[in-house]
Design a protein around this motif. Structure first.
Motif, PDB file in Angstrom:
ATOM      1  N   TYR A 219     -11.358   6.335  -8.209  1.00 40.52           N
ATOM      2  CA  TYR A 219     -12.274   5.552  -7.392  1.00 40.52           C
ATOM      3  C   TYR A 219     -11.597   4.417  -6.627  1.00 40.52           C
TER       4      TYR A 219
ATOM      5  N   LEU B 235       0.059   9.361 -10.843  1.00 41.09           N
ATOM      6  CA  LEU B 235      -1.325   9.359 -11.328  1.00 41.09           C
ATOM      7  C   LEU B 235      -2.007   8.107 -10.791  1.00 41.09           C
TER       8      LEU B 235
ATOM      9  N   ARG C 105       0.823  -1.211   0.000  1.00 36.80           N
ATOM     10  CA  ARG C 105       0.000   0.000   0.000  1.00 36.80           C
ATOM     11  C   ARG C 105       0.858   1.263   0.000  1.00 36.80           C
TER      12      ARG C 105
ATOM     13  N   ARG D  86      -3.320   0.607  -3.118  1.00 35.24           N
ATOM     14  CA  ARG D  86      -2.364  -0.447  -3.427  1.00 35.24           C
ATOM     15  C   ARG D  86      -1.481   0.029  -4.584  1.00 35.24           C
ATOM     16  N   GLU D  87      -0.227  -0.469  -4.627  1.00 35.42           N
ATOM     17  CA  GLU D  87       0.692  -0.076  -5.697  1.00 35.42           C
ATOM     18  C   GLU D  87       0.065  -0.328  -7.074  1.00 35.42           C
ATOM     19  N   SER D  88      -0.721  -1.399  -7.172  1.00 32.45           N
ATOM     20  CA  SER D  88      -1.318  -1.741  -8.472  1.00 32.45           C
ATOM     21  C   SER D  88      -2.388  -0.742  -8.913  1.00 32.45           C
ATOM     22  N   ASP D  89      -2.823   0.140  -8.008  1.00 28.59           N
ATOM     23  CA  ASP D  89      -3.782   1.181  -8.376  1.00 28.59           C
ATOM     24  C   ASP D  89      -3.081   2.449  -8.878  1.00 28.59           C
ATOM     25  N   ILE D  90      -1.755   2.484  -8.777  1.00 30.92           N
ATOM     26  CA  ILE D  90      -0.976   3.625  -9.281  1.00 30.92           C
ATOM     27  C   ILE D  90      -0.686   3.386 -10.761  1.00 30.92           C
ATOM     28  N   LEU D  91      -1.077   4.329 -11.618  1.00 31.66           N
ATOM     29  CA  LEU D  91      -0.918   4.140 -13.060  1.00 31.66           C
ATOM     30  C   LEU D  91       0.495   4.469 -13.527  1.00 31.66           C
ATOM     31  N   ALA D  92       1.021   5.615 -13.071  1.00 33.59           N
ATOM     32  CA  ALA D  92       2.322   6.060 -13.572  1.00 33.59           C
ATOM     33  C   ALA D  92       2.913   7.094 -12.625  1.00 33.59           C
TER      34      ALA D  92
ATOM     35  N   GLY E 146      -8.842   2.749  -3.768  1.00 31.83           N
ATOM     36  CA  GLY E 146      -8.318   3.074  -2.455  1.00 31.83           C
ATOM     37  C   GLY E 146      -9.327   3.612  -1.463  1.00 31.83           C
TER      38      GLY E 146
ATOM     39  N   ILE F 237      -5.231   5.995   0.754  1.00 31.03           N
ATOM     40  CA  ILE F 237      -4.404   4.805   0.903  1.00 31.03           C
ATOM     41  C   ILE F 237      -4.745   3.868  -0.243  1.00 31.03           C
TER      42      ILE F 237
ATOM     43  N   PRO G  26      -8.195   9.900 -13.816  1.00 29.03           N
ATOM     44  CA  PRO G  26      -7.170   9.679 -12.809  1.00 29.03           C
ATOM     45  C   PRO G  26      -6.878  10.970 -12.047  1.00 29.03           C
TER      46      PRO G  26
END
Lengths: 97, 97, 97, 97, 97, 97, 97
Positions: free
Chosen positions: F72, F68, F11, F88-94, F74, F86, F37
């Protein structure tokens, strides 16, 4: 094709054969079938599915193979006036030999 | 078959036996059954399921085996006037011996 | 059975015992239970679940074992006039000893 | 029990304790709780969850342990007039010590 | 607690702090938030998540840690008159330091 | 922040930048976009995703990075009067560089 | 771009080409197609998908590659007045060569 496609992962580019050609080859698709498969010719194959080891499992098809595939799988696209389909290897049912 | 199929992955090509043949062999499918399995003869087997090691686990069936399989699984196709079914090995319930 | 079944993968063939036999053994299924399990006798076992190593984990049951299993799991079939069930090992709740 | 159960896989057989016993032990289930857990005594444990290595991870409970578990998980069954529950280890919330 | 809980797997027992305490610590939950997290104190931790190797990954929390967790995750239970929550480690968002 | 958060697992705690700041940096979110985003600054990162080997893969971000992320994803929370998220890393695009 | 994006994981930043450019290259998208893919140019690639070994599998694309991708996948964003798309590598169908 003037423009050629190099599929990613375990994808396969297939040029569908029309119904007449299929009947000629002895394969008839019954009307009652839940999902009618289509027959086509493989025109490009990707490097294969990524394994957890980081290696890829080569696609079990080569350019020129005739295959059966589900009608509703994959993505249709028109290249140089010819309609083709981009499918995953797992959407290919069988090779016709 | 004039045209023969070489299934991919863990797929199996089965030629279904009709109901009369099934009854003769002592197997009757009750009307109350949730999903009525069908009986058929294996006519082609694929190279088997891909493991993460990159190897394949051979299909536990050979051409000629008689099998029971779920009626609604797989894909129906007609080859040279004969209706066949392409199933995954995991859709085969049991071998009849 | 004149016709015998050899289940694939981790499947198990079970011959269900009827309600009277269950009561006799001290097991009663309450009407209020969400899913009523059934009692049966194992008549055939498959080679076991395929592991990623390519080996199979043997089924933890042998022919003759009495088992409890969920009523709605698996596939019913009639063989030589006897109704049997083909289940996966994971649908078997417990062995009765 | 005259009839005893040997659960498969990571299953656990639990004999539920009734509400009065739970209150006595200092544990009260609030009416507002989304899912009311139940308290029970472990009467049998399976060999544990199958790992990809082919080995099993032993269940972290022994016969006689008191546990909390979700009310709606598992399967209810009556053995020798006593109502018991067959649950997976993952449905057990905590051991009471 | 007269009765103490030893959670299984990667579960954590948390004693929630009420809203006033949360405001005092500088953390306010906006009304517009999709899911309002709660603040609490860890009172017990399980042995950790089971890995395919058969070992467990220890929970990254110790008794006494203050944590933020989702309001709707886990199971509520009342022990010795105190309402607590049993959550999986993956339902814990962050440790407050 | 008087109260600081140490996220668990993979996270990331992000302090969102408002729309004006985003426009200034040359990034405009079209009204027609399916999911808009948001831009934000990383204020804390967890130890990373747990691998089956029992090790963790470090989060590919450090405190101070501009990122970015999906609007919706986190959980929103207010700490010392500042609204944070807060994820997860996988929700971060770039990462914006 | 004054502002540049460094995608995470196996994400790819693509600058879509408009329909006229696509027709010029010999690729026409039929109206009847279930999902019309789009053509674009890769402007940034992430470090690749995380494997269980903790290593990453490099993205099979480099900046400048022309690709086909599904119209409805990924996230649209406008950077310096130019609309771009952030996609996962698995949403890219094929490279155009």
């Amino acid at each position: 094709m003037a423009v050629s496609l190099k599929p990613l992962d375990d994808r396969v580019v297939v040029s569908p054969l029309d119904a007449e050609e299929m009947t000629a080859g002895g394969i008839v698709l019954p009307d009652s079938a839940k999902e009618k498969p289509q027959r086509g010719k493989v025109v490009a194959v990707g490097p294969g599915k990524l394994l957890e080891s980081g290696e890829r499992c080569p696609v079990a098809l080569v350019v020129g193979d005739e295959v059966l595939f589900g009608k509703y799988g994959g993505t249709e696209i028109e290249v140089d006036g010819e309609e083709i389909k981009i499918l995953r290897e797992s959407d290919i049912l069988a090779k016709i030999v």
